[in-house]
Design an enzyme around this catalytic site. Structure first.
Site, PDB file in Angstrom:
ATOM      1  N   ASN A 177      31.192 -11.259  49.975  1.00 29.79           N
ATOM      2  CA  ASN A 177      30.730 -12.636  49.764  1.00 29.79           C
ATOM      3  C   ASN A 177      30.341 -13.246  51.112  1.00 29.79           C
ATOM      4  O   ASN A 177      31.203 -13.491  51.952  1.00 29.79           O
ATOM      5  CB  ASN A 177      31.865 -13.435  49.111  1.00 29.79           C
ATOM      6  CG  ASN A 177      31.499 -14.891  48.873  1.00 29.79           C
ATOM      7  OD1 ASN A 177      30.515 -15.405  49.420  1.00 29.79           O
ATOM      8  ND2 ASN A 177      32.296 -15.569  48.075  1.00 29.79           N
ATOM      9  N   CYS A 202      28.462 -22.357  49.626  1.00 27.58           N
ATOM     10  CA  CYS A 202      27.721 -21.181  49.146  1.00 27.58           C
ATOM     11  C   CYS A 202      26.411 -21.574  48.451  1.00 27.58           C
ATOM     12  O   CYS A 202      25.625 -20.705  48.073  1.00 27.58           O
ATOM     13  CB  CYS A 202      28.592 -20.362  48.209  1.00 27.58           C
ATOM     14  SG  CYS A 202      30.156 -19.884  48.968  1.00 27.58           S
ATOM     15  N   HIS A 259      24.883 -16.502  43.205  1.00 27.48           N
ATOM     16  CA  HIS A 259      25.766 -16.354  44.367  1.00 27.48           C
ATOM     17  C   HIS A 259      26.675 -15.140  44.152  1.00 27.48           C
ATOM     18  O   HIS A 259      27.235 -14.957  43.070  1.00 27.48           O
ATOM     19  CB  HIS A 259      26.593 -17.631  44.534  1.00 27.48           C
ATOM     20  CG  HIS A 259      27.661 -17.515  45.562  1.00 27.48           C
ATOM     21  ND1 HIS A 259      27.441 -16.918  46.771  1.00 27.48           N
ATOM     22  CD2 HIS A 259      28.974 -17.891  45.554  1.00 27.48           C
ATOM     23  CE1 HIS A 259      28.567 -16.954  47.481  1.00 27.48           C
ATOM     24  NE2 HIS A 259      29.510 -17.533  46.757  1.00 27.48           N
TER      25      HIS A 259
END
Ligand SMILES: CC(C)(COP(=O)(O)OP(=O)(O)OC[C@H]1O[C@@H](n2cnc3c(N)ncnc32)[C@H](O)[C@@H]1OP(=O)(O)O)[C@@H](O)C(=O)NCCC(=O)NCCS
Length: 348
Positions: free
Chosen positions: A294, A124, A263
């Site tokens: 996500n 990520c 994030h």
């Protein structure tokens, strides 16, 4: 006569010129996922902030999302695609080890026929790794216009019966064109990893497990897993330090930050990190997680393009952005938000 080795001439500064995004065509609300994991819409909203997540249908692939976001960023930048001389694709969900996704996307968008193109997998944190690389390349004179794309089709790694991560993950791509600048537009990147804890975000099986499965007991399609509470604790302990180092390295104070783009993993983590970094009360906080989910390497550029596209943040503001996740890789930098953003993602 001996000659002297020449280095590439260094070239000023870099900045993000434009952003573009593309989200998976479908939307999957919590209610559609809760039965096999004995969960509820209320639990998922309370523990993660997610209401629904964007997921791509079977015939929409990660390279399609990457192409759409990349094309939009280049159009918004107002440059000829042939002027892109490097394409970096950050992804964990490109399904073949070789060739990489970036050269394919570079050809599709009409980047320079000689553009360097390669993938990076930093979980990520991949997009923020890519921005750090683009900034360094441009300042070092190794490139002039770099297209950085974070792109994922994470639903391919989702197991409907998994309670640890599958209900969080989503599909999308975000892209930035990074180019030369007279003034600094990207602060120093603070990055790192901790592979000694690589097991906290991982896959159920490797491709070798699939290959070497005993006859008669095939290994199932590998899917993602995480030890959520361990990742949560690590992010809360580590990322405020990393964020403050990035702010400090940029010669700034937390109170100088106008926009916070972490994030998009979990709204509770976002809120707790924000409180620990000590930014102003009026800092704009990205919350794309709520209805995008996500999207790993795509989450930071998608959150950024949305803030600009919807007018929640403005060109020229100072944004703290960072990614963290698998490999316990992380990267943070302060960037000045660009003037140009593609409007197209708003129509999807
Ligand atoms: C995954 C995550 C949402 C789980 O939330 P959590 O609050 O940590 O939940 P826990 O695992 O501590 O479990 C708490 C309770 O909820 C239950 N639970 C766990 N997952 C559940 C789910 N999907 N649905 C319903 N209940 C669940 C547990 O069984 C436990 O029940 P108990 O109290 O009766 O024992 C959270 O840990 C998280 O977001 N972690 C970080 C993710 C991240 O940042 N990843 C980075 C890269 S992607």
């Amino acid at each position: 006569m001996s000659r002297t080795l020449q280095a590439a001439p260094t070239a000023g500064f870099s900045r993000i010129l434009a952003l573009g995004g593309a989200r998976g065509a479908g939307s999957t609300p919590n209610e559609d996922l809760v039965a096999p994991i004995d969960s509820s819409d209320e639990w998922i909203r309370r523990r993660t902030g997610i209401v629904t997540r964007r997921r791509a249908p079977r015939d929409e692939h990660v390279e399609d999302l990457a192409e759409r976001a990349g094309r939009r960023a280049v159009e918004a930048a107002g440059i000829d695609p042939a002027d892109i001389d490097v394409v970096i694709a950050a992804t964990v969900s490109w399904m073949q080890p070789t060739p990489a996704m970036a050269p394919i996307v570079a050809a599709r968008i009409g980047a320079s026929p000689s553009a360097a193109a390669y993938d990076i997998n930093a979980g990520c944190a991949g997009y923020c790794y890519g921005i750090g690389q683009a900034d360094a390349m441009i300042r070092a004179g190794a490139a002039r216009h770099v297209l950085v794309i974070g792109a994922e089709k994470l639903s391919d790694y989702a197991d409907p019966t998994d309670r640890t991560i599958s209900f969080i993950i989503a599909d999308g791509a975000g892209a930035a064109v990074v180019g030369p600048a007279d003034q600094p537009g990207i602060g120093p990147t603070v990055w790192g990893s901790d592979g000694s804890h690589a097991d906290v975000i991982t896959m159920t099986h490797t491709w070798l497990d699939v290959k070497h499965a005993e006859a008669g007991s095939p290994v199932p399609w590998p899917t993602a897993r995480q030890q959520g509470p361990s990742v949560y604790r690590w992010a809360i302990a580590q990322m405020p330090k990393v964020a403050r180092q990035a702010i400090d390295a940029a010669g700034l104070d937390p109170s100088d930050i106008d926009v916070f783009i972490p994030h998009q993993a979990n709204l509770r983590i976002i809120e707790e990190l924000g409180a620990r970094i000590g930014m102003r009360d009026d800092v704009v906080v990205a919350q794309d997680i709520v209805d995008t989910g996500n999207t790993s390497a795509a989450s930071v550029p998608l959150a950024a393009e949305r803030l600009l596209r919807e007018g929640t943040a403005r060109a020229g503001q100072l944004a703290l952005q960072f990614g963290f996740g698998a490999g316990l890789a992380y990267a943070a930098q302060v960037v000045r938000l660009p003037e140009a953003v593609s409007a197209a993602a708003g129509e999807e």
